[in-house]
Write a protein that holds these residues in place. Structure first.
Motif, mmCIF file in Angstrom:
data_model
loop_
_atom_site.group_PDB
_atom_site.id
_atom_site.type_symbol
_atom_site.label_atom_id
_atom_site.label_comp_id
_atom_site.label_asym_id
_atom_site.label_seq_id
_atom_site.Cartn_x
_atom_site.Cartn_y
_atom_site.Cartn_z
ATOM 1 N N UNK A 81 -29.315 -87.523 -63.485
ATOM 2 C CA UNK A 81 -28.528 -86.218 -63.007
ATOM 3 C C UNK A 81 -29.397 -85.062 -62.386
ATOM 4 N N UNK A 82 -30.497 -84.889 -63.096
ATOM 5 C CA UNK A 82 -31.738 -84.088 -62.808
ATOM 6 C C UNK A 82 -32.489 -84.491 -61.770
ATOM 7 N N UNK A 83 -32.707 -85.736 -61.635
ATOM 8 C CA UNK A 83 -33.479 -86.334 -60.382
ATOM 9 C C UNK A 83 -32.954 -85.907 -59.244
ATOM 10 N N UNK A 84 -31.414 -86.207 -59.024
ATOM 11 C CA UNK A 84 -30.789 -85.811 -57.761
ATOM 12 C C UNK A 84 -30.390 -84.467 -57.604
ATOM 13 N N UNK A 85 -30.408 -83.718 -58.534
ATOM 14 C CA UNK A 85 -30.117 -82.178 -58.444
ATOM 15 C C UNK A 85 -31.462 -81.501 -57.668
ATOM 16 N N UNK A 86 -32.595 -81.892 -58.437
ATOM 17 C CA UNK A 86 -33.824 -81.435 -57.852
ATOM 18 C C UNK A 86 -34.073 -81.911 -56.456
ATOM 19 N N UNK A 87 -33.780 -83.456 -55.958
ATOM 20 C CA UNK A 87 -33.979 -83.843 -54.874
ATOM 21 C C UNK A 87 -32.949 -82.962 -53.725
ATOM 22 N N UNK A 88 -31.969 -82.700 -54.151
ATOM 23 C CA UNK A 88 -31.010 -81.782 -53.584
ATOM 24 C C UNK A 88 -31.747 -80.274 -53.047
ATOM 25 N N UNK A 89 -32.432 -79.754 -54.088
ATOM 26 C CA UNK A 89 -33.208 -78.640 -54.107
ATOM 27 C C UNK A 89 -34.429 -78.657 -53.152
ATOM 28 N N UNK A 90 -35.376 -79.771 -53.247
ATOM 29 C CA UNK A 90 -36.407 -79.991 -52.237
ATOM 30 C C UNK A 90 -35.700 -80.413 -50.939
ATOM 31 N N UNK A 91 -34.815 -80.915 -50.728
ATOM 32 C CA UNK A 91 -34.212 -81.092 -49.289
ATOM 33 C C UNK A 91 -33.796 -79.561 -48.536
ATOM 34 N N UNK A 125 -31.605 -86.305 -48.251
ATOM 35 C CA UNK A 125 -31.991 -86.929 -49.344
ATOM 36 C C UNK A 125 -32.007 -88.201 -49.158
ATOM 37 N N UNK A 126 -32.910 -89.064 -49.514
ATOM 38 C CA UNK A 126 -32.696 -90.733 -49.243
ATOM 39 C C UNK A 126 -32.929 -91.434 -50.778
ATOM 40 N N UNK A 127 -31.662 -92.102 -51.044
ATOM 41 C CA UNK A 127 -31.749 -92.687 -52.129
ATOM 42 C C UNK A 127 -32.131 -94.255 -52.048
ATOM 43 N N UNK A 128 -32.865 -94.663 -52.809
ATOM 44 C CA UNK A 128 -33.454 -95.960 -52.821
ATOM 45 C C UNK A 128 -33.173 -96.664 -54.230
ATOM 46 N N UNK A 129 -32.030 -97.566 -54.474
ATOM 47 C CA UNK A 129 -31.609 -98.038 -55.655
ATOM 48 C C UNK A 129 -31.878 -99.623 -55.910
ATOM 49 N N UNK A 130 -32.600 -99.821 -57.011
ATOM 50 C CA UNK A 130 -33.034 -101.376 -57.340
ATOM 51 C C UNK A 130 -32.003 -101.795 -58.029
ATOM 52 N N UNK A 131 -32.056 -103.095 -58.037
ATOM 53 C CA UNK A 131 -31.324 -104.223 -58.855
ATOM 54 C C UNK A 131 -29.634 -103.887 -58.310
#
Length: 335
Positions: A81-91, A125-131
């Motif tokens: 959740x922190x990952x995507x919240x921070x990604x939003x701020x950087x974007x 934001x670009x999300x790249x999700x494995x598996x």
């Protein structure tokens, strides 16, 4: 009279690595870490690109970007959740963050954060999700069988499911060029090379006919396109002509091409996907055909609406009917 004994060649024993590393068929050409290398190349030309992960850099191939651009890489710890919240701020500040994690964590654990902080704000934001789908044998905790359905339902979100290493590389460049949020299913490690022999070029929002056929049209996405092409070749021995329409962009969906190809008379239409039969490409195509007034004989190959078993991937792919072998048998049976 002496009894004659026949001996069968022993089956190759599957090791635990088959639970995570059995996407490519034996002898199939592969390419290592196409996402990581493609992101490095894109970042050389664009200093706004950042790499971010939630303690999974090695397992999403982001470590290659980290080694090339350590000052533009962010390790957020086990906190999606922190990952995507921070990604939003950087974007919001003008950067282009590529945030990587497992598909189960993006689609389930952090869905609301992506929905509210990224999609609603239409941030880049670009999300790249494995598996994705059934590409892990470690059971429901790691199998993202429903991720396409979840992200298809999210406004503003582009959804991409690449087939192979070539398309993964090409999709990274297309994601950089697109202004807005993207979700891409990530194929990592040694990724099969499939589409290079067809002269393929990825275009965002476009479906492409990989091969034509008179009897059956398989409309597929992601790894299911690889299996569909293998099934098409196998069915040639039975004089069954199978066309394959590859749909790498689930959203926006190329409804025009789907209606045109599915509307060609005399062909059974089979949708194949590495995803639950609920809410993915199959239902998207079915709705497109109904709304467009096109009514071919329609069949659907996908994962069942249940929590999937743990085990070796080749065994699971056969068990749940999505492997090339299972797909071949299903199409023969339907014909």
């Amino acid at each position: 009279m002496a009894e004659t004994k026949t001996t069968e060649a022993p089956k190759k024993k599957l090791t635990t690595s088959a639970m995570i590393a059995s996407i490519a068929a034996e002898g199939q050409p592969t390419k290592p870490a196409p996402f990581g290398h493609a992101l490095v190349e894109a970042a050389k030309a664009n200093d706004k690109i950042l790499g971010m992960t939630a303690d999974l850099g090695k397992y999403t191939d982001l470590h290659i970007f980290r080694d090339a651009f350590p000052e533009r890489s962010y390790q957020m710890g086990m906190a999606e959740q922190l990952l995507f919240g921070a990604a939003a701020g950087l974007a919001h500040e003008g950067f282009i963050p590529f945030a990587t994690t497992y598909a189960v964590f993006a689609s389930r654990r952090a869905y609301d954060f992506i929905h509210q902080t990224i999609a609603e704000e239409n941030l880049n934001v670009k999300i790249a999700a494995a598996l994705p789908g059934l590409t892990s044998g470690y059971g429901p905790s790691h199998q993202a069988a429903e991720d396409l359905a979840l992200f298809r339902a999210m406004p503003n979100m582009v959804v991409i499911d690449p087939c192979d290493a070539l398309e993964t590389e090409q999709a990274v460049a297309a994601m950089v060029a697109h202004q807005g949020p993207c979700y891409m299913r990530l194929l990592r490690g040694k990724v099969p090379l499939v589409l290079d022999e067809y002269g393929y070029q990825f275009e965002l929002g476009k479906a492409k006919t990989i091969r034509d056929g008179d009897d059956v049209l398989v409309i597929s996405t992601g790894l299911a396109t690889m299996w569909a092409l293998e099934a098409a070749k196998a069915l040639e021995a039975d004089k069954v002509s199978v066309g394959v329409l590859h749909v790498p962009t689930i959203k926006p969906l190329d409804t025009e091409t789907i209606l045109r190809e599915a509307g060609k008379s005399g062909r059974m239409v089979v949708v194949a996907e590495n995803h639950t039969v609920i809410g993915g490409l199959g239902e998207a195509v079915a709705g497109t055909l109904l709304r467009g007034g096109v009514a071919p004989k329609f069949r659907h190959i996908g994962l069942p609406d249940e929590f999937l078993a743990a085990g070796a991937l080749p065994t699971l792919h056969d068990r749940y009917g999505i492997s090339a072998k299972a797909m071949t048998a299903s199409i023969k049976g339907w014909l």
